[in-house]
Design an enzyme around this catalytic site. Structure first.
Site, PDB file in Angstrom:
ATOM      1  N   LEU A  46     -15.935 -62.262 -75.706  1.00  0.00           N
ATOM      2  CA  LEU A  46     -16.290 -63.271 -74.720  1.00  0.00           C
ATOM      3  C   LEU A  46     -15.118 -64.366 -74.443  1.00  0.00           C
ATOM      4  CD1 LEU A  46     -19.992 -63.756 -74.666  1.00  0.00           C
ATOM      5  CD2 LEU A  46     -18.717 -62.486 -72.793  1.00  0.00           C
ATOM      6  N   ASP A  47     -14.587 -64.913 -73.353  1.00  0.00           N
ATOM      7  CA  ASP A  47     -13.876 -65.886 -73.005  1.00  0.00           C
ATOM      8  C   ASP A  47     -14.430 -67.165 -73.480  1.00  0.00           C
ATOM      9  OD1 ASP A  47     -11.690 -64.236 -71.883  1.00  0.00           O
ATOM     10  OD2 ASP A  47     -12.439 -64.656 -69.724  1.00  0.00           O
ATOM     11  N   PRO A  48     -13.640 -68.133 -73.758  1.00  0.00           N
ATOM     12  CA  PRO A  48     -14.252 -69.267 -74.414  1.00  0.00           C
ATOM     13  C   PRO A  48     -15.112 -70.208 -73.538  1.00  0.00           C
ATOM     14  CG  PRO A  48     -11.909 -69.328 -74.690  1.00  0.00           C
ATOM     15  CD  PRO A  48     -11.894 -68.018 -74.006  1.00  0.00           C
TER      16      PRO A  48
END
Length: 300
Positions: A46-48
């Site tokens: 997951l993206d930050p």
């Protein structure tokens, strides 16, 4: 003499409800530390800035990671119209704007082109490798990348809500390797109004649901105590998409040594990938052939 592994031989799945502002790798490292585990990994980055389901595998459960990574996943996300950004989300710099805004009917008419088998170009800021380097590292250096399109299966893409003219809430169910940011970018382009992701949340991933997720505060509270193991789900959950067969006692002994073993199965076709259990515990994954399981992965 072989060097002993550091940490506990703990196995299972932890469903983390990841908050915004932390990388998936940092979450895995925190979980590994909290459980004092020998081995840990996750099933899908997951993206930050993204939130939601991050399924972390510990110990023997890491052998089931590819199965969960390949499973369908659901995302709910807000698209902001009128601006394109360098990262295709709200974290990046605005690089282009427009006053054009789509109607609900415009959005509904555009969505079918993003369903089914599509080709998707990853964002400039992504973990895709280019000549051995990560795209986001090259993009930070100011390099404009010509990234190749990649296939993506989109099971569904639905307009959920339209809070105002500038925003649209969408839900997507897709296969492995999907970039929600690319969907928002390309949808904005198709509508002639530009667009980027304001926020996104992974609602479920394969057998794991955000409703069952544990937050980082709870992990910190129970870290390195006996109670933390109560948060774990069995590794067998990661096998939910495979048919199950039952190993005979003799078959189980052979499978544990990596050899084909006899199993009891019903309605399983030759060559089907299955998992075998004995006394309720997973012992191997492999191909079913004429009453035997030919193992590809064995659980210790």
């Amino acid at each position: 003499m072989a060097r002993s592994k550091k940490g506990r031989a703990v196995s299972g799945w932890l469903i983390v409800d990841k908050p915004a502002g932390i990388t998936s790798t940092a979450v895995v490292n925190k979980v590994k530390w909290a459980f004092q585990a020998q081995k840990a990994g996750h099933a899908g980055t997951l993206d930050p800035a993204a939130t939601g389901v991050l399924a972390v595998a510990l110990g023997e459960a890491t052998k089931t990671v590819p199965l969960v990574t390949d499973a369908l996943k659901a995302y709910r996300f807000m698209v902001r119209f009128g601006a394109a950004t360098s990262t295709d989300d709200a974290e990046g710099a605005v690089i282009e704007t427009t006053e054009t805004r789509p109607t609900d009917a415009d959005i509904e008419a555009a969505l079918p082109a993003f369903r089914g088998q599509i080709e998707q170009v990853p964002p400039q800021f992504s973990a895709v490798k280019v000549d051995g380097a990560r795209a986001y590292d090259l993009a930070r250096e100011g390099e404009a990348l010509d990234l190749a399109a990649r296939p993506l299966w989109v099971e569904s893409l639905t307009l959920i809500d339209r809070p105002d003219a500038d925003h649209a809430l969408l839900e997507m169910v897709c296969g492995k390797g999907g970039y929600v940011r690319s969907i928002a970018r390309d949808l904005g382009r198709a509508l002639g109004c530009l667009g980027h992701v304001l926020w996104l949340r992974r609602e479920w991933s394969g057998p794991f649901d955000a409703a069952d997720g544990v937050n980082l505060e709870e992990i910190d509270r129970l870290a390195r105590t006996d109670a933390i193991d109560s948060l774990l789900k069995p590794l067998e959950i990661g096998l939910a998409d495979l048919p199950q067969v039952i190993a005979t006692p003799e078959g189980a002994a052979r499978l544990r040594n990596g050899n084909p073993g006899m199993v009891i199965a019903s309605g399983i076709d030759w060559g089907t990938e299955v998992w075998a259990s004995h006394q309720g515990r997973a012992i191997a994954i492999g191909r079913y052939q004429a009453g035997e399981l030919h193992p590809s992965r064995v659980f210790n």
